[in-house]
Every structure is written in structure tokens, then in C-alpha cells.
Design a protein around this motif. Structure first.
Motif, PDB file in Angstrom:
ATOM      1  N   LYS A   1      -2.650 -34.964 -71.188  1.00  8.83           N
ATOM      2  CA  LYS A   1      -1.486 -35.749 -71.551  1.00  8.83           C
ATOM      3  C   LYS A   1      -0.235 -35.092 -70.989  1.00  8.83           C
ATOM      4  O   LYS A   1      -0.199 -33.893 -70.725  1.00  8.83           O
ATOM      5  N   THR A   2       0.779 -35.883 -70.803  1.00  9.44           N
ATOM      6  CA  THR A   2       2.032 -35.343 -70.295  1.00  9.44           C
ATOM      7  C   THR A   2       2.840 -34.801 -71.452  1.00  9.44           C
ATOM      8  O   THR A   2       2.734 -35.276 -72.585  1.00  9.44           O
ATOM      9  N   LEU A   3       3.625 -33.813 -71.153  1.00 11.61           N
ATOM     10  CA  LEU A   3       4.442 -33.183 -72.181  1.00 11.61           C
ATOM     11  C   LEU A   3       5.788 -33.872 -72.271  1.00 11.61           C
ATOM     12  O   LEU A   3       6.347 -34.323 -71.276  1.00 11.61           O
TER      13      LEU A   3
ATOM     14  N   SER B   1       6.102 -28.682 -78.603  1.00  9.70           N
ATOM     15  CA  SER B   1       6.118 -27.357 -79.215  1.00  9.70           C
ATOM     16  C   SER B   1       5.561 -26.317 -78.237  1.00  9.70           C
ATOM     17  O   SER B   1       4.957 -26.653 -77.223  1.00  9.70           O
ATOM     18  N   VAL B   2       5.752 -25.048 -78.574  1.00 11.70           N
ATOM     19  CA  VAL B   2       5.297 -23.960 -77.722  1.00 11.70           C
ATOM     20  C   VAL B   2       3.776 -23.969 -77.620  1.00 11.70           C
ATOM     21  O   VAL B   2       3.214 -23.729 -76.546  1.00 11.70           O
ATOM     22  N   THR B   3       3.105 -24.281 -78.708  1.00 10.77           N
ATOM     23  CA  THR B   3       1.641 -24.300 -78.670  1.00 10.77           C
ATOM     24  C   THR B   3       1.121 -25.440 -77.802  1.00 10.77           C
ATOM     25  O   THR B   3       0.134 -25.272 -77.092  1.00 10.77           O
ATOM     26  N   GLU B   4       1.790 -26.598 -77.834  1.00 10.12           N
ATOM     27  CA  GLU B   4       1.391 -27.703 -76.965  1.00 10.12           C
ATOM     28  C   GLU B   4       1.589 -27.346 -75.509  1.00 10.12           C
ATOM     29  O   GLU B   4       0.758 -27.659 -74.661  1.00 10.12           O
ATOM     30  N   ILE B   5       2.692 -26.679 -75.198  1.00 11.66           N
ATOM     31  CA  ILE B   5       2.963 -26.272 -73.815  1.00 11.66           C
ATOM     32  C   ILE B   5       1.937 -25.248 -73.356  1.00 11.66           C
ATOM     33  O   ILE B   5       1.387 -25.365 -72.253  1.00 11.66           O
ATOM     34  N   ALA B   6       1.639 -24.254 -74.197  1.00 13.91           N
ATOM     35  CA  ALA B   6       0.657 -23.237 -73.830  1.00 13.91           C
ATOM     36  C   ALA B   6      -0.722 -23.862 -73.643  1.00 13.91           C
ATOM     37  O   ALA B   6      -1.444 -23.526 -72.691  1.00 13.91           O
ATOM     38  N   TYR B   7      -1.086 -24.782 -74.520  1.00 19.17           N
ATOM     39  CA  TYR B   7      -2.376 -25.452 -74.399  1.00 19.17           C
ATOM     40  C   TYR B   7      -2.441 -26.284 -73.125  1.00 19.17           C
ATOM     41  O   TYR B   7      -3.447 -26.290 -72.416  1.00 19.17           O
TER      42      TYR B   7
END
Length: 167
Positions: free
Chosen positions: A41-43, A48-54
Motif C-alpha cells: 500500500k502507499t503511504l 506512523s513511524v511503524t507503518e513507514i518502517a514496515y
């Protein structure tokens, strides 16, 4: 009786697509599969930081070749090993030096595999001809075998100096 050609043409026409009912709120198994296979999925701007890291981790796993992942794992090992030595200066220098050599190997081997000359030869200088006589393009890299040979040679010299530094 219709001819065989018209019967085959009628059979080749796919049925019209059906649209799912919009009143159903529970996703079906086929829609879950489509969501998973549609890619990452696109950010959004407020992720959140965890979504970006994932997301970064999933992109790394999806796009990085296995050889490059192996070099990255070895570089992580060198970071962990960099400190606990009896002869700290020599051991630390060996770990940092090996990390730098491995990073160089990673840069040389993780790029485009199409950056060699047309015949697969290595250029012998600026605008020169390689072993096969083909003119090389500017910015042509070295082969993976040559990069690994340079890596081994640099590693041997590095460890020779580190061993001599200890005694």
C-alpha cells in the motif's frame, strides 16, 4: 446449424464481468487475495513511524536480490562484532575495514546487471576497447567476478596488517 467457426467465436467471448453487491460489508476471500496480491500500500503524509518502517522493510524484501541481502547480513554481523576484542584497536579496525570492503562489494554488485559492454568485456580505459574489441560505454562497471576478486585481495591485505599490528 451454425458453422464451427461461429461456434468457436461465440465460445471465445468471455462472459460480462459481474459487479459485487455494494451492500455487503464483509470482505470475501477473493477480495482479500486481491488486496494482498495488489502490492504494497502507499503511504500517506500522516503515516506512523511503524507503518513507514514496515513499508520500507517490505519494499526491501520485495526488490533486493538475495546476494545483496547476504552482503547486508554480513555487514550487520560486522557491526555487532566491531567492539568486543582483547586487542581493541586491531579488532575494531579489522571489523570496520571489512565493513567498508563489503559495502564496496555491495555497491559494485547490486547495481544493474546490464551495465557491462555488449560482449560482456571489461573496458580497458576511457573510451578504450575491451578484450573482445568492442567499444565500451562510459560508466561501465566491472564484472561480479572481478569485484569479488578485488574484495578477497583487499580482505587479505587488511587482515595481514591487522595481524601484524597485534604482534
Amino acid at each position: 446449424m451454425p458453422s464451427k467457426r461461429s461456434a468457436a467465436a461465440a465460445a471465445a467471448v468471455p462472459p460480462p464481468p459481474t459487479t459485487p453487491a455494494t451492500t455487503s460489508t464483509a470482505p470475501t476471500q477473493s477480495s482479500n487475495i486481491n488486496l494482498l496480491s495488489s502490492g504494497p500500500k502507499t503511504l500517506s503524509a500522516n503515516s506512523s513511524v511503524t507503518e513507514i518502517a514496515y513499508h520500507v522493510w517490505q519494499q526491501y524484501l520485495a526488490t533486493t536480490p538475495q546476494r545483496t541481502m547476504l552482503l547486508d547480513a554480513f555487514m550487520g554481523f560486522l557491526v555487532l562484532v566491531g567492539g568486543p576484542f582483547n586487542a581493541f584497536l586491531s579488532g575494531f579496525c579489522a571489523a570496520v575495514g571489512q565493513f567498508v570492503l563489503t559495502a564496496s562489494l555491495r555497491m559494485q554488485t547490486s547495481g544493474d546487471s546490464g551495465n557491462k559492454t555488449a560482449a560482456g568485456s571489461i573496458s580497458s580505459g576511457k573510451g578504450g576497447k575491451g578484450a573482445s574489441g568492442s567499444v565500451s560505454a562510459p560508466g561501465v562497471g566491472v564484472s561480479h567476478e572481478r569485484a569479488f576478486a578485488d574484495y578477497l585481495f583487499g580482505s587479505l591485505i587488511l587482515h595481514f596488517f591487522c595481524i601484524n599490528f597485534i604482534n
